[in-house]
Design an enzyme around this catalytic site. Structure first.
Site, PDB file in Angstrom:
ATOM      1  N   GLY A   1       0.768  -1.770   0.132  1.00  0.00           N
ATOM      2  CA  GLY A   1      -0.417   0.012  -0.017  1.00  0.00           C
ATOM      3  C   GLY A   1       0.999   1.777   0.218  1.00  0.00           C
TER       4      GLY A   1
ATOM      5  CG  ASN B   1      -1.271   3.482  -3.644  1.00  0.00           C
ATOM      6  OD1 ASN B   1      -1.251   3.527  -3.029  1.00  0.00           O
ATOM      7  ND2 ASN B   1      -1.792   2.983  -4.954  1.00  0.00           N
TER       8      ASN B   1
ATOM      9  N   GLY C   1      -0.237   8.108   1.533  1.00  0.00           N
ATOM     10  CA  GLY C   1      -0.633   8.180   2.248  1.00  0.00           C
ATOM     11  C   GLY C   1       0.909   7.660   3.417  1.00  0.00           C
ATOM     12  CB  ILE C   2       1.640   6.237   6.890  1.00  0.00           C
ATOM     13  CG1 ILE C   2       0.440   6.856   7.741  1.00  0.00           C
ATOM     14  CG2 ILE C   2       2.506   6.107   7.181  1.00  0.00           C
ATOM     15  CD1 ILE C   2      -0.030   6.845   8.730  1.00  0.00           C
ATOM     16  N   GLY C   3       2.324   5.423   3.684  1.00  0.00           N
ATOM     17  CA  GLY C   3       3.216   4.368   2.417  1.00  0.00           C
ATOM     18  C   GLY C   3       4.099   5.257   1.767  1.00  0.00           C
TER      19      GLY C   3
ATOM     20  CE1 TYR D   1      -8.255  -0.107  11.022  1.00  0.00           C
ATOM     21  CE2 TYR D   1      -8.885   0.558  13.206  1.00  0.00           C
ATOM     22  CZ  TYR D   1      -7.785   0.836  12.272  1.00  0.00           C
ATOM     23  OH  TYR D   1      -6.325   1.467  12.064  1.00  0.00           O
TER      24      TYR D   1
END
Length: 308
Positions: free
Chosen positions: A41, A43, A45-47, A192
């Protein structure tokens, strides 16, 4: 006088909000030349911010993403920001066990190193189902990364000392696992929370199993971050959350700092299997430090993803 009071109140509120959003930054300047990093992931945000930070240190960075178009765009941006051309993407859908197995097989064939695996991808509180009939949160946030990590362990051990960093959330404290219903999918928020608790148990058991084999594991709570997780919800909810996130949440760059810290800092070695927040070890609730539950979850997860 009224205007002056209003200005002072606004200034005070701004300073309070700024203080609430303060975060430590990773101060370790270690280079990662010759190292390979895989980020799920990555691509957005945090990643993506983690990818930029590690590419700036010279690492070969591979984004494991489901959306090829977004991944290509992210790769271009990361290359431009880091001035590192050794950035690429590979396609994987963490909601599909077949896709994870095919990805892992391709990765092991093509890549000779894996020094840092960052299990970053995740889905928020949703009631969807994966292609394998797991609840989306548990299936992607835990089982998808569980299977991926296990399939890539041979390369991680060959590249030792290596690290596995799994993003979790402090919301883990609001739920406990029910082994009679691990695939719980009734209330989105509770689903979650359970998946994030599973991330912590997974990290603890992985660290125990890999002790002496050169693979270290860390669970990271990045803080509450202004990422794009609200895209799964209605427009009105997104609008409301944008206001709240602007006021109280930290930037993606700030959220990535603890991930980067656990990826590069030597001081984390003494906290193998630990839970980190704000670039330092954080205390877990007592029930989340149960080695018996961690082992039981590992064995149940093996059965669910047919890892035997």
């Amino acid at each position: 006088m009224y205007l002056l009071c209003t200005i002072l109140a606004a200034l005070f509120s701004f300073l309070v909000l700024k203080w609430m959003k303060r975060r430590n930054y990773c101060m370790d300047v270690k280079r990662l030349d010759g190292k390979t990093v895989l980020i799920t992931g990555g691509n957005s945000g945090i990643g993506k911010e983690t990818a930029v930070a590690l590419a700036l240190r010279g690492a070969r960075v591979i984004l494991a993403c489901r959306d090829e178009d977004r991944a290509r765009k992210a790769v271009r941006e990361i290359k431009a920001r880091s001035h590192n051309l050794n950035v690429l993407h590979m396609e994987v859908d963490l909601a599909n066990m077949k896709s994870i197995r095919e990805f892992s097989k391709t990765f092991l064939q093509k890549e000779k190193r894996l020094d840092i695996l960052i299990n970053n991808a995740g889905v928020p509180s949703v009631l969807n189902w994966t292609d394998d009939n797991f609840s989306m949160c548990f299936g992607v946030n835990h089982l998808g990364h569980f299977l991926l990590t296990n399939l890539l362990l041979p390369r991680l051990k060959e590249s030792s000392p290596s690290r596995v960093i799994t993003l979790t959330c402090s919301n883990y404290k609001y739920q406990r696992l029910d082994f009679q219903d691990l695939n719980y999918n009734l209330f989105p928020f509770f689903t979650y929370c359970r998946s994030k608790l599973a991330n912590i148990y997974f990290t603890q058991e992985l660290a125990r199993m890999m002790e002496g084999k050169g693979v270290m594991a860390y669970a990271v709570h990045p803080g509450y971050v202004q990422s794009n997780w609200t895209c799964h919800y209605s427009f009105l909810f997104q609008l409301l959350m944008k206001v709240i996130m602007f006021m109280f949440y930290v930037s993606c760059e700030a959220g990535a700092q603890t991930v980067v810290h656990c990826a590069v800092a030597d001081e984390v070695i003494t906290n193998n299997g630990g839970y980190f927040c704000d670039c330092k070890p954080a205390k877990l609730q007592a029930f989340a430090n149960d080695a018996g539950v961690a082992k039981k979850l590992w064995e149940a997860s093996e059965r669910l993803v047919k890892l035997a």
